[in-house]
Design a protein around this motif. Structure first.
Motif, PDB file in Angstrom:
ATOM      1  N   LEU A  34      24.886   5.661   3.341  1.00  0.00           N
ATOM      2  CA  LEU A  34      23.384   5.822   2.641  1.00  0.00           C
ATOM      3  C   LEU A  34      23.017   6.969   3.185  1.00  0.00           C
ATOM      4  CD1 LEU A  34      22.426   1.957   4.123  1.00  0.00           C
ATOM      5  CD2 LEU A  34      23.444   3.074   1.774  1.00  0.00           C
ATOM      6  N   HIS A  35      22.431   8.346   1.916  1.00  0.00           N
ATOM      7  CA  HIS A  35      22.516   9.439   2.257  1.00  0.00           C
ATOM      8  C   HIS A  35      20.857  10.265   1.518  1.00  0.00           C
ATOM      9  CE1 HIS A  35      26.116  10.803   3.254  1.00  0.00           C
ATOM     10  NE2 HIS A  35      26.459   9.768   2.407  1.00  0.00           N
ATOM     11  N   PRO A  36      19.834   9.411   2.518  1.00  0.00           N
ATOM     12  CA  PRO A  36      17.970   9.770   1.796  1.00  0.00           C
ATOM     13  C   PRO A  36      18.608  11.697   1.577  1.00  0.00           C
ATOM     14  CG  PRO A  36      17.912   8.835   4.339  1.00  0.00           C
ATOM     15  CD  PRO A  36      20.135   8.490   3.599  1.00  0.00           C
ATOM     16  N   ALA A  37      18.095  12.007   1.169  1.00  0.00           N
ATOM     17  CA  ALA A  37      18.054  13.885   1.362  1.00  0.00           C
ATOM     18  C   ALA A  37      16.459  13.897   0.717  1.00  0.00           C
ATOM     19  CB  ALA A  37      19.062  14.384   1.072  1.00  0.00           C
ATOM     20  N   THR A  38      16.532  15.484   0.400  1.00  0.00           N
ATOM     21  CA  THR A  38      15.650  16.444  -0.158  1.00  0.00           C
ATOM     22  C   THR A  38      16.170  17.491  -0.434  1.00  0.00           C
ATOM     23  OG1 THR A  38      14.163  15.381   1.807  1.00  0.00           O
ATOM     24  CG2 THR A  38      13.394  17.401  -0.105  1.00  0.00           C
ATOM     25  N   VAL A  39      15.509  17.818  -2.496  1.00  0.00           N
ATOM     26  CA  VAL A  39      16.175  19.281  -2.675  1.00  0.00           C
ATOM     27  C   VAL A  39      15.492  20.345  -1.555  1.00  0.00           C
ATOM     28  CG1 VAL A  39      16.120  20.227  -4.617  1.00  0.00           C
ATOM     29  CG2 VAL A  39      15.691  18.300  -4.629  1.00  0.00           C
ATOM     30  N   ILE A  40      16.418  21.069  -1.643  1.00  0.00           N
ATOM     31  CA  ILE A  40      16.274  22.747  -1.196  1.00  0.00           C
ATOM     32  C   ILE A  40      15.562  23.327  -2.375  1.00  0.00           C
ATOM     33  CG2 ILE A  40      16.775  24.689   0.334  1.00  0.00           C
ATOM     34  CD1 ILE A  40      19.471  22.870   1.404  1.00  0.00           C
ATOM     35  N   VAL A  41      14.775  23.887  -1.757  1.00  0.00           N
ATOM     36  CA  VAL A  41      13.886  25.197  -2.561  1.00  0.00           C
ATOM     37  C   VAL A  41      13.936  25.766  -1.831  1.00  0.00           C
ATOM     38  CG1 VAL A  41      11.816  26.213  -3.577  1.00  0.00           C
ATOM     39  CG2 VAL A  41      11.463  23.715  -3.109  1.00  0.00           C
ATOM     40  N   ALA A  53      10.840  16.240  -4.935  1.00  0.00           N
ATOM     41  CA  ALA A  53      10.584  15.093  -4.389  1.00  0.00           C
ATOM     42  C   ALA A  53      11.953  14.535  -3.257  1.00  0.00           C
ATOM     43  CB  ALA A  53      10.744  13.738  -5.530  1.00  0.00           C
ATOM     44  N   PRO A  54      12.456  13.314  -2.576  1.00  0.00           N
ATOM     45  CA  PRO A  54      13.256  13.178  -1.945  1.00  0.00           C
ATOM     46  C   PRO A  54      14.288  12.972  -2.861  1.00  0.00           C
ATOM     47  CG  PRO A  54      11.047  11.944  -1.993  1.00  0.00           C
ATOM     48  CD  PRO A  54      11.261  12.435  -2.503  1.00  0.00           C
ATOM     49  N   ASN A  55      15.898  11.678  -2.654  1.00  0.00           N
ATOM     50  CA  ASN A  55      16.463  11.280  -3.636  1.00  0.00           C
ATOM     51  C   ASN A  55      16.781  10.437  -2.933  1.00  0.00           C
ATOM     52  OD1 ASN A  55      18.329  13.288  -2.752  1.00  0.00           O
ATOM     53  ND2 ASN A  55      20.175  13.377  -4.039  1.00  0.00           N
ATOM     54  N   PHE A  56      17.861  10.017  -3.298  1.00  0.00           N
ATOM     55  CA  PHE A  56      19.068   8.811  -2.553  1.00  0.00           C
ATOM     56  C   PHE A  56      19.875   8.655  -2.940  1.00  0.00           C
ATOM     57  CE2 PHE A  56      20.013   4.875  -0.996  1.00  0.00           C
ATOM     58  CZ  PHE A  56      20.304   4.765   0.167  1.00  0.00           C
ATOM     59  N   SER A  57      21.246   8.920  -2.577  1.00  0.00           N
ATOM     60  CA  SER A  57      22.687   8.391  -2.380  1.00  0.00           C
ATOM     61  C   SER A  57      23.248   7.449  -1.531  1.00  0.00           C
ATOM     62  CB  SER A  57      23.361  10.012  -2.104  1.00  0.00           C
ATOM     63  OG  SER A  57      22.829  10.925  -2.974  1.00  0.00           O
ATOM     64  N   ILE A  58      24.614   7.264  -2.460  1.00  0.00           N
ATOM     65  CA  ILE A  58      25.037   6.034  -1.715  1.00  0.00           C
ATOM     66  C   ILE A  58      26.550   6.802  -2.583  1.00  0.00           C
ATOM     67  CG2 ILE A  58      25.043   4.408  -4.289  1.00  0.00           C
ATOM     68  CD1 ILE A  58      25.064   1.410  -1.534  1.00  0.00           C
ATOM     69  N   ALA A  59      27.680   5.948  -0.840  1.00  0.00           N
ATOM     70  CA  ALA A  59      28.845   7.189  -1.372  1.00  0.00           C
ATOM     71  C   ALA A  59      29.920   5.825  -1.041  1.00  0.00           C
ATOM     72  CB  ALA A  59      28.753   8.548  -0.686  1.00  0.00           C
ATOM     73  N   PRO A 215      19.839  13.433   6.307  1.00  0.00           N
ATOM     74  CA  PRO A 215      20.808  12.163   7.098  1.00  0.00           C
ATOM     75  C   PRO A 215      21.273  11.626   6.722  1.00  0.00           C
ATOM     76  CG  PRO A 215      18.065  10.995   6.963  1.00  0.00           C
ATOM     77  CD  PRO A 215      18.200  12.727   6.057  1.00  0.00           C
ATOM     78  N   SER A 216      22.996  11.248   6.741  1.00  0.00           N
ATOM     79  CA  SER A 216      23.696   9.936   6.619  1.00  0.00           C
ATOM     80  C   SER A 216      23.751   8.566   7.753  1.00  0.00           C
ATOM     81  CB  SER A 216      24.804  10.897   6.243  1.00  0.00           C
ATOM     82  OG  SER A 216      25.889  11.186   7.543  1.00  0.00           O
ATOM     83  N   LEU A 217      24.024   7.765   6.840  1.00  0.00           N
ATOM     84  CA  LEU A 217      24.219   6.719   7.969  1.00  0.00           C
ATOM     85  C   LEU A 217      25.454   5.509   6.922  1.00  0.00           C
ATOM     86  CD1 LEU A 217      23.577   4.808  10.497  1.00  0.00           C
ATOM     87  CD2 LEU A 217      22.205   3.394   8.996  1.00  0.00           C
ATOM     88  N   SER A 218      26.571   5.161   8.068  1.00  0.00           N
ATOM     89  CA  SER A 218      28.104   4.824   7.621  1.00  0.00           C
ATOM     90  C   SER A 218      28.437   3.472   8.078  1.00  0.00           C
ATOM     91  CB  SER A 218      29.358   6.002   7.531  1.00  0.00           C
ATOM     92  OG  SER A 218      28.533   7.466   6.719  1.00  0.00           O
ATOM     93  N   VAL A 219      29.134   2.540   7.458  1.00  0.00           N
ATOM     94  CA  VAL A 219      29.694   2.167   8.167  1.00  0.00           C
ATOM     95  C   VAL A 219      31.036   2.321   7.843  1.00  0.00           C
ATOM     96  CG1 VAL A 219      30.128  -1.233   8.334  1.00  0.00           C
ATOM     97  CG2 VAL A 219      27.663   0.357   8.768  1.00  0.00           C
ATOM     98  N   CYS A 220      32.111   1.918   8.505  1.00  0.00           N
ATOM     99  CA  CYS A 220      33.753   2.306   8.217  1.00  0.00           C
ATOM    100  C   CYS A 220      34.057   1.662   9.040  1.00  0.00           C
ATOM    101  CB  CYS A 220      33.859   4.113   9.218  1.00  0.00           C
ATOM    102  SG  CYS A 220      32.515   5.654   8.294  1.00  0.00           S
TER     103      CYS A 220
END
Length: 414
Positions: A34-41, A53-59, A215-220
């Motif tokens: 899981l990756h919550p993130a923000t666009v860099i200006v 604005a923030p975005n959210f990713s799942i991988a 940040p990122s958080l993973s279960v492996c």
């Protein structure tokens, strides 16, 4: 997408346990991130029209670990890395753009809607190198490289202020720093900081590119972990340093920033080509000669001389003359740089930072392309052809792509 990831979590560990303990499948694992993130200006220009604005990713990732029991000298040098394939889906629709007329944009007509970046899907390969590992903790850095697909791009009719993404298909690059805690011999929780970038490498316009950090958080699932611990490692295999010359040629493909600037800032709404999304493509050529020292099996560093040939110089000159500028123009550019290469088996990652000795490419180049340039690329090496490499690279100025090129290199051992 969430259903696919759920099935991955449930079925993949069961498949691994069904394999025999000595089977090569013990090298394989997986993970969900899981990756919550923000666009860099990146600059003041971008800050004028983009809402960060923030975005959210799942991988989801398929992971393959190198183990001391059956790995080679490269794996030992890298501390038995983990490589694999991943897929990432990013929710970017909250990233909005809206341009308002001001003195910098005298002819732009404001639209009555906000443009959106759009969600994206990335497919990538990754290389994760652990630099600390014990029975419960591991720290690593990771590099990702692949392709991305964007649901939305710049469009004259319904997404006119989206300067970040100018094409559906994109180059995806990422890097991360992580710490993992081994909950039991087969499962770990991994947290870290991730950066990733999406752009089209100047193959189309616009090409501001989107940069994210968060940040990122993973279960492996890591059935290989205990077998990769330091006490199991083989003895280090020495490497004898040597010098070599590297000859590289490249053919690039690009659009011109001058074309983009002309259609965005110099044309009026009733003129043909106003804020268009169709641009002419140009070829560019490059030649590099490098003197390198392979001081470690996995690393080489040195200096390089660069020669660039851009036949589009006459197009740039025509723009400058229409604007009443008398800047010099030449299709030839010369540069001198420092270069670093990282090797892993038959793959080579090349990075260089150069300084122009000669570049006369008009007004825009003088303002935004000098004096430094960067290049990063990856190649596949052919041992039977004396280590000849074939791959691609991106040349840039202050992280803004100049062009994307196909390259061929040939090393000559001295």
């Amino acid at each position: 997408m969430p259903l696919i990831l759920l099935l991955f979590c449930l079925l993949f560990p069961a498949t691994m346990r069904a394999a025999d303990e000595g089977d090569t499948l013990r090298h394989w694992g997986g993970g969900v991130q899981l990756h919550p993130a923000t666009v860099i200006v990146m600059d003041r220009y971008q800050n004028k029209w983009m809402d960060p604005a923030p975005n959210f990713s799942i991988a989801a990732e398929l992971r393959h670990a190198s183990l001391p029991s059956d790995s080679n000298a490269y794996d030992a040098d890298y501390g038995y890395p983990v490589m694999g394939l991943g897929v990432k889906y990013s929710l970017n629709h909250r990233v909005k753009m809206h341009r308002q007329p001001d003195e910098s944009w005298p002819h732009i007509e404001e639209v009555d809607y906000d443009s959106q970046m759009g969600n994206s899907l990335a497919f990538y390969g990754f290389f994760s190198r652990p630099f600390f590992r014990n029975r419960h903790w591991e720290a690593d850095y990771t590099f990702n490289l692949g392709v991305g697909y964007s649901h939305r791009k710049y469009d004259l009719h319904n997404n006119i202020d989206n300067e970040l993404i100018g094409s559906r298909w994109l180059i995806y690059f990422g890097a991360g720093l992580h710490v993992a805690y081994q909950v039991d011999p087969e499962w770990s929780i991994r947290a870290g900081v991730e950066y990733w970038h999406l752009s089209n490498g100047a193959i189309n316009r616009p090409n501001k590119g989107a940069n994210f950090i968060g940040p990122s958080l993973s279960v492996c699932y890591t059935p290989y972990y205990e077998a990769s611990l330091p006490h199991s490692r083989r003895q280090h295999i020495p490497h004898k340093p040597y010098l070599f010359a590297d000859i590289t040629g490249g053919v690039g493909y690009r659009t011109l920033y001058e074309d983009w600037k002309h259609t965005q800032f110099e044309l009026k709404p009733d003129e043909p080509g106003y804020r268009t999304d169709h641009f002419k493509h140009y070829l560019t050529y490059a030649f590099q000669g490098s003197l390198m020292c392979r001081y470690a099996r996995r690393w080489a560093s040195g200096v390089e001389a660069d020669v660039f040939y851009g036949p589009y110089a006459s197009e740039v000159e025509a723009y400058d003359k229409r604007a009443g500028r008398d800047d010099k123009h030449s299709p030839w550019s010369l540069g001198l740089g420092v270069k670093h290469e990282a090797y892993y088996r038959r793959l080579k990652l090349s990075m260089s930072l150069g300084w122009y000795l000669y570049r006369e490419m008009g007004h825009t180049a003088k303002r935004s392309e000098q004096p430094f340039y960067e290049r990063i690329g990856v190649q596949y090496l052919f041992p039977r052809l004396n280590g000849m490499g074939v791959g691609f690279s991106v040349k840039a100025h202050m992280t803004k792509a100049d062009y994307t090129e196909l390259v061929v290199s040939y090393p000559i051992r001295l």
